[in-house]
Every structure is written in structure tokens, then in C-alpha cells.
Design an enzyme around this catalytic site. Structure first.
Site, PDB file in Angstrom:
ATOM      1  N   ARG A  62       0.790  -1.283   0.054  1.00 54.09           N
ATOM      2  CA  ARG A  62      -0.164   0.096   0.036  1.00 54.09           C
ATOM      3  C   ARG A  62       1.021   1.276   0.209  1.00 54.09           C
ATOM      4  NH1 ARG A  62      -0.975   4.612   2.758  1.00 54.09           N
ATOM      5  NH2 ARG A  62      -0.499   3.425   4.658  1.00 54.09           N
ATOM      6  N   ASP A  63       1.561   1.667   0.866  1.00 56.23           N
ATOM      7  CA  ASP A  63       2.360   2.827   1.314  1.00 56.23           C
ATOM      8  C   ASP A  63       3.597   2.568   0.309  1.00 56.23           C
ATOM      9  OD1 ASP A  63       2.842   5.125   2.265  1.00 56.23           O
ATOM     10  OD2 ASP A  63       4.073   4.270   3.679  1.00 56.23           O
ATOM     11  N   HIS A  69       6.507   4.583  12.430  1.00 60.26           N
ATOM     12  CA  HIS A  69       6.600   4.338  11.180  1.00 60.26           C
ATOM     13  C   HIS A  69       7.479   5.612  10.740  1.00 60.26           C
ATOM     14  CE1 HIS A  69       4.068   3.799   7.120  1.00 60.26           C
ATOM     15  NE2 HIS A  69       5.003   4.768   6.937  1.00 60.26           N
ATOM     16  N   HIS A 124      10.281   7.268   8.035  1.00 58.70           N
ATOM     17  CA  HIS A 124      10.965   7.320   6.687  1.00 58.70           C
ATOM     18  C   HIS A 124      12.489   7.431   6.863  1.00 58.70           C
ATOM     19  CE1 HIS A 124       7.111   7.721   3.964  1.00 58.70           C
ATOM     20  NE2 HIS A 124       6.852   7.150   5.062  1.00 58.70           N
ATOM     21  N   CYS A 177       5.258   9.756  -0.119  1.00 58.89           N
ATOM     22  CA  CYS A 177       4.058  10.200  -0.085  1.00 58.89           C
ATOM     23  C   CYS A 177       3.631  10.999  -1.261  1.00 58.89           C
ATOM     24  CB  CYS A 177       4.098  10.708   1.359  1.00 58.89           C
ATOM     25  SG  CYS A 177       2.365  11.578   1.822  1.00 58.89           S
ATOM     26  N   ASN A 203      10.348   4.393   2.766  1.00 55.27           N
ATOM     27  CA  ASN A 203      10.142   3.951   4.081  1.00 55.27           C
ATOM     28  C   ASN A 203      11.411   3.283   4.688  1.00 55.27           C
ATOM     29  OD1 ASN A 203       6.955   4.264   4.974  1.00 55.27           O
ATOM     30  ND2 ASN A 203       7.180   3.410   2.849  1.00 55.27           N
TER      31      ASN A 203
END
Length: 319
Positions: A33-34, A226, A228, A259, A268
Site C-alpha cells: 500500500r504505502d 512508522h 521514513h 507520500c 520507508n
């Protein structure tokens, strides 16, 4: 990056535990997803499904599959209705999906989703850019979503973006982050993920935020992180979170991600780099590092570019 992958040399990384760390960490894999949402070219649905299946086979316990957002906003994830049934051989409790609103929740429920996430912002600027709402308006939008999910006995994760810095507003006051975290828990979220969306956090900042959340009656057991890796701080920040007792860490296979609403956000934390560090610390993950590296090498070939993960590069070589 085509070629072969080799398992880590027997006995490496050498396990040397550090005092005060968890014995096991749950990795929340966000690659499908991300990781893929910011790709410039559309990744075929069949490739996404195979990616998820390979990640599951490598032992990732939780794999964020897709997002039920309007296709106009994230075209890369417009195939959610087609993708989710393609991995229905996996337990849906392992496959959380992002839902932005009640309509997204309805779409997810229709396909049998049993784990969802909403994504809010600690800053007004990003709330406007990402959701076209103020922070409080976004919380109000999430309220019926979380309530319905709880009624359906569905696990709800609350993502909070821009916890450590914002590209428009700069430093984000810790009290501001704590307020929104507390509000998400009060809505009924089961867990929170603290997002360093543009990768500007440092270890001391991480520990101060976690301590402030505890003071606001937000238990560490309900927190994930989370990070980056924009400034190369993701592993250091993760270690700081582990020292505080955090046992859920988000990561993306091969270091994919960014993003679409924050151009300064780079990839990430790579799942392989995280697993290498955790295994070296003697922390259990349930992940087969060799199979995970093979998966990222395969996906790098599909995407036509090398993985930024240092561990993937170290454990793969061209024929």
C-alpha cells in the site's frame, strides 16, 4: 537488479542482545500500500497480488494490502476491488486496508476486510493537503467509520502523519501530536502508528514523544512507529522506540515508498534492514530474511530499478 540472492552467511548477523529491549517485534509490512502508492507507472494488479503472497510466505504477520480511496486521489490503488479477492486465501486479519471515510469502509466490508486503518494528521497543513479538511474535521469524519468498524468487531489502526516535522509548518510541537493521538484513541482506535512522514525525526525526539504520550495515558502497548529514511535515521529512531518498549514497527519491503502529498518524503524503512538489525539483537520476528530478500529482488526487477535497501544489495548479486 536481476540475478541471484544468497542467504545470510551462517551465524550472521551474530546475535548480541541488548538489555531492556523487547524479545519479539511485530513487523507491520506496508509495501503493497504505502510502498506502491507513489509509483509513477501503474503496477499490474497481478503483480501486487503476487507481492502480497510472497511477503506472506516470507513470514510477515501483517501486510497492508491496499487502500479504498477514491481512484482520483491515488490512481495506483484504484484496483482495490479487484486485488483483495485475489489474495483471499490469506487470513483477512493479516491484510489491513486503508479506508478514508464511510464509503471506503463499505467497499472494504463488502469484500470481507477484517482489519482497517484510518489516516489523520498532526498538522493542519497536511490535513488540508491529504484530506482537504482541518485536523478536527478529519477526526469527525473518522468517528462513524471507527464506530461502525467496532460494531463489526473489526480491528482499527489509526495512522498519524507528520508527528515529527511538517514540510510547510516545520517542527511540530509534541503537545499537538499528543492531542490528536489521544483523540484517535478516544474515537475507538485499537492502535496508533506514529508517522515520521518526511523522515526528520531523531532518537531523542522519538523518546520524548513516547514519554509525553505515556503521560497522557496512551500506553506504549498501543503504539507503533512508522519511519521514513530521508536522513538515514530510520533504524536509529526504531532502536530508540524499542528502548521505550514499542513492539510494533512499520516497514516496507525493499524500502519502497514515499507520500504523494509530501514531496520531501522518501522511502520507508526497508523491512530487510529492520529484520537484519532485529535478528542481530536476538529479537524474534518470524520473518525469513532470505525469502524476503528474494521477494524484493523480484519486485525490483518488475519495477526496473534497484532496491534502496542496503541489506537487499548486500545479499543479492548479479549472475
Amino acid at each position: 537488479m536481476s540475478g541471484t540472492t544468497t542467504p545470510p552467511v551462517t551465524g550472521l548477523p551474530m546475535e548480541v542482545p541488548a538489555e531492556g529491549l523487547p524479545t519479539r517485534v511485530r513487523i507491520h509490512e506496508v509495501g503493497p500500500r504505502d510502498g506502491l502508492q507513489n509509483e509513477q507507472t501503474v503496477v499490474p494488479t497481478e503483480v501486487k497480488a503476487e507481492f502480497i503472497r510472497r511477503l506472506a510466505a516470507a513470514g510477515l504477520p501483517v501486510i497492508e494490502a491496499t487502500s479504498f480511496v477514491h481512484p482520483k486521489w491515488v490512481p495506483q490503488l484504484a484496483d482495490a476491488e479487484r486485488l483483495f479477492p485475489m489474495v483471499d486465501n490469506l487470513d483477512p486479519r493479516r491484510l489491513p486496508v486503508l479506508v478514508p471515510n464511510e464509503r471506503g469502509l463499505e467497499r472494504a466490508l463488502a469484500l470481507g476486510a477484517r482489519r482497517i486503518a484510518v489516516i489523520g494528521s498532526a498538522t493542519e497543513s497536511f490535513a488540508r493537503a491529504n484530506l482537504n479538511r482541518t485536523v478536527d474535521e478529519a477526526l469527525a469524519m473518522f468517528e462513524p467509520v471507527v464506530r461502525r468498524a467496532r460494531d463489526e468487531k473489526i480491528h482499527v489502526r489509526g495512522y498519524l502523519s507528520m508527528c515529527f516535522g511538517d514540510p510547510w509548518e516545520g517542527p511540530v510541537p509534541i503537545a499537538q501530536v499528543v492531542r490528536v493521538c489521544r483523540a484517535l484513541l478516544d474515537l475507538g482506535c485499537d492502535e496508533l502508528s506514529l508517522g515520521d512522514t518526511i523522515g526528520v525525526a531523531t532518537p531523542g525526539h522519538v523518546q520524548h514523544l513516547l514519554a509525553a504520550l505515556n503521560e497522557a495515558r496512551v500506553p506504549t502497548s498501543r503504539l507503533g512507529v512508522h519511519f521514513h529514511d530521508t536522513y538515514g535515521q530510520a533504524l536509529a529512531n526504531t532502536f530508540a522506540a524499542l528502548q521505550h518498549g514499542v513492539t510494533t514497527v512499520d516497514a516496507s519491503a525493499g524500502g519502497l515508498g514515499g507520500c504523494p502529498y509530501a514531496r520531501s518524503a522518501t522511502g520507508n524503512l526497508a523491512t530487510e534492514d529492520l529484520v537484519w538489525m532485529l535478528h542481530g539483537l536476538g529479537i524474534e520476528t518470524g520473518v525469513d530474511l532470505g525469502r524476503l530478500v528474494e521477494t524484493s529482488v523480484w519486485l525490483a526487477d518488475v519495477l526496473g530499478r534497484p532496491s534502496p535497501s542496503r541489506t537487499v544489495r548486500a545479499l543479492s548479486h548479479k549472475e
